[in-house]
Write an enzyme that holds these catalytic residues in place. Structure first.
Site, PDB file in Angstrom:
ATOM      1  N   HIS A 157       0.986  -1.096   0.497  1.00  0.00           N
ATOM      2  CA  HIS A 157      -0.280  -0.175  -0.167  1.00  0.00           C
ATOM      3  C   HIS A 157       1.042   0.690   0.091  1.00  0.00           C
ATOM      4  O   HIS A 157       0.081   2.516   0.765  1.00  0.00           O
ATOM      5  CB  HIS A 157      -0.921   0.284   0.970  1.00  0.00           C
ATOM      6  CG  HIS A 157      -1.838  -1.404   1.539  1.00  0.00           C
ATOM      7  ND1 HIS A 157      -2.564  -1.807   1.112  1.00  0.00           N
ATOM      8  CD2 HIS A 157      -1.714  -2.392   2.160  1.00  0.00           C
ATOM      9  CE1 HIS A 157      -2.944  -2.836   1.465  1.00  0.00           C
ATOM     10  NE2 HIS A 157      -2.115  -3.247   2.001  1.00  0.00           N
ATOM     11  N   SER A 288      15.691  20.715 -17.384  1.00  0.00           N
ATOM     12  CA  SER A 288      14.815  21.979 -17.089  1.00  0.00           C
ATOM     13  C   SER A 288      14.946  23.586 -18.126  1.00  0.00           C
ATOM     14  O   SER A 288      15.748  23.740 -18.176  1.00  0.00           O
ATOM     15  CB  SER A 288      13.527  22.152 -16.541  1.00  0.00           C
ATOM     16  OG  SER A 288      13.119  23.682 -16.065  1.00  0.00           O
ATOM     17  N   LYS A 294      16.610  21.241 -12.172  1.00  0.00           N
ATOM     18  CA  LYS A 294      15.598  19.670 -12.995  1.00  0.00           C
ATOM     19  C   LYS A 294      17.137  19.156 -13.161  1.00  0.00           C
ATOM     20  O   LYS A 294      18.011  18.878 -13.916  1.00  0.00           O
ATOM     21  CB  LYS A 294      15.437  20.247 -13.072  1.00  0.00           C
ATOM     22  CG  LYS A 294      13.701  21.211 -12.770  1.00  0.00           C
ATOM     23  CD  LYS A 294      13.157  20.663 -11.617  1.00  0.00           C
ATOM     24  CE  LYS A 294      11.964  19.773 -12.842  1.00  0.00           C
ATOM     25  NZ  LYS A 294      11.306  19.181 -11.907  1.00  0.00           N
ATOM     26  N   GLU A 301      10.017   7.496 -17.060  1.00  0.00           N
ATOM     27  CA  GLU A 301       8.371   8.528 -17.385  1.00  0.00           C
ATOM     28  C   GLU A 301       7.800   8.239 -18.745  1.00  0.00           C
ATOM     29  O   GLU A 301       6.973   8.556 -19.352  1.00  0.00           O
ATOM     30  CB  GLU A 301       8.227   9.690 -17.645  1.00  0.00           C
ATOM     31  CG  GLU A 301       8.010  10.298 -15.753  1.00  0.00           C
ATOM     32  CD  GLU A 301       8.910  11.813 -15.838  1.00  0.00           C
ATOM     33  OE1 GLU A 301       8.602  12.276 -14.538  1.00  0.00           O
ATOM     34  OE2 GLU A 301       9.402  12.503 -16.795  1.00  0.00           O
TER      35      GLU A 301
END
Ligand code: ARG
Length: 452
Positions: A157, A288, A294, A301
């Site tokens: 969980h 970025s 970043k 992804e």
């Protein structure tokens, strides 16, 4: 527009819009080598049945071999104005052997050709992907070995559950990719290559001629392994209209993609500031354009995101097949875009992941900080009481109260006195409790796993 394989019956040519919509050369050009191999086999069958003379057969075979070499070297001249790859190859052969090529379509239909080509392509791709999955698992194994005794928090969980070995996490994915490889093996084992279905009803050439001619032809091509066995069809209607093998491979690819996506999700989480368990190599991240600090896990992804395409490709083929009357229907042309798309995605994913694992830096100090959370050892504390003869239900309740007590008082179990501990169970000794609050000890207690 290039010359077509049909036309006599038509007064008018195709509408330019339909011509473009119906053309598949942009997609099926990939099948060139498979189509040439199929053509070579067919020439041998025609020769074996007396429909081609020996010299006609030799001239066609020579031309096919030279086109095969071009295709292999990536220099085959694909004419984009051809209706499809079969037409393109026929036209290329005509340039090499003139009118003899007009005999090539004897007893042959593109309905049969395209199935042979697609099956052959699936076979070769599956074998390559199987090998790549092996390399991926090697890389996973190396990562686990590199951090042999490392213990990390295990989650259910997405909450701290119990400590686990990092190498067990790695071998969990090894097992999943191993299953994927086994699925591919099984798929390849059942994938039949056939020739001789004609348009749908079979051809006048006896099955025995197909068998004999194909056997020698495969030897000539150096493809005489059991893997490449090609037989005349058991049921020609099924052959020309079945794309179950495409759906099956797409389903295997979807499952691989799902495994990749789950793994990516963990690695993305682990590389957040909040977890900070790992650092990914720069070579798999991007920056970025606005925020200079970043380092984004874009490779992971992109892989997670591609799962949608993989599932979509499977759905598109299943939906295309639903409701198709027997036998061949042109709808079936739409199988190739999703098939090639999924194969490309999964191939990329599997090789990229194998490399990405090598770039991962594991941040042990941050993992150790998390392992200090005493809730991870609650089950071990309950098991400790069980070892003293306390029924598990009673032990569970006692440890639950102990955890709640520590949380409300904002104190650590390891800082409690023997007396304090004994409030929860008379069986507690402080030394044993302290011993239980250890990640290495916790994993050593788990004996049910079949190791080695
Ligand atoms: N391009 C077709 C396909 O992928 C094969 C050609 C068969 N065309 C035809 N009109 N019978 O299924």
């Amino acid at each position: 527009m290039a010359k077509k394989l049909w036309g006599g019956r038509f007064k008018k040519g195709a509408h330019p819009l339909f011509e473009r919509f119906g053309s598949s050369i942009g997609t099926d050009a990939r099948l060139a080598e498979c189509d040439l191999i199929g053509s070579f086999l067919h020439v041998c069958v025609l020769c074996g049945s007396g429909l081609l003379t020996r010299s006609e057969s030799l001239s066609l075979k020579k031309a096919i071999q030279s086109l095969l070499a071009d295709a292999h070297n990536g220099i085959l001249k694909i004419d984009p104005s051809c209706e499809d790859i079969h037409t393109c190859i026929q036209n290329l052969l005509e340039k090499k052997c003139g009118k003899t090529v007009l005999k090539l379509q004897t007893c042959r239909s593109r309905n049969d050709q395209v199935v042979f080509d697609t099956r052959f392509y699936c076979l070769e791709e599956s074998v390559v992907l199987h090998r790549m999955l092996g390399a991926l698992n090697k890389s996973l194994k190396a990562l686990g070995k590199q951090h042999m005794g490392l213990v990390i928090p295990g989650y259910t969980h997405m909450q701290h559950a119990q400590p686990i070995y990092f190498k067990d996490y790695c071998s969990a994915y090894e097992a999943m990719f191993g299953e994927d490889a086994a699925r591919l093996e099984c798929f390849v084992g059942r994938l039949e290559l056939t020739l001789g279905s004609g348009a749908l009803a079979g051809t006048p050439i006896p099955a025995s001629v197909y068998k004999k001619a194909i056997k020698t032809a495969l030897k000539e091509l150096g493809l005489d392994e059991p893997l490449y066995e090609v037989l005349p069809p058991k049921n020609s209607l099924v052959v020309v209209s079945d794309r179950d093998f495409v759906a099956e491979l797409l389903s295997i690819l979807s499952i691989i993609g799902m495994h990749v996506s789950r793994l990516c999700e963990d690695l993305i989480l682990w590389s957040t500031k909040e977890f900070d368990f790992i650092e990914l190599g720069d070579e798999f991240c991007t920056g970025s354009s606005l925020m200079p600090q970043k380092k984004n896990p874009d490779a992971l992804e992109l892989m997670r995101g591609a799962t949608g395409i993989l599932y979509g490709n499977l759905m598109s083929v299943l939906t295309m097949l639903k409701g198709l009357p027997l036998s061949y229907n042109r709808d079936l042309q739409w199988d190739k875009t999703p098939l090639f798309s999924s194969l490309d995605i999964v191939r990329y994913e599997v090789v990229i992941l194998a490399e990405l694992f090598k770039s991962i830096k594991v941040k042990k100090e941050n993992i150790e900080k998390q392992l200090k959370d005493e809730s991870l050892y609650a089950t071990d504390l309950a098991d400790l009481l069980v070892s003293k003869g306390v029924p598990f239900g009673v032990a569970h309740e006692a440890i639950g109260r102990l955890i709640r007590y520590a949380l409300t008082k904002n104190i650590l179990i390891r800082d409690m006195s023997e007396l304090e501990l004994k409030q929860f169970s008379a069986h507690f000794s402080r030394a044993e409790v302290l011993k239980s609050l250890d990640p290495g000890f916790s994993v050593s207690l788990k004996k049910s796993i079949r190791r080695g």
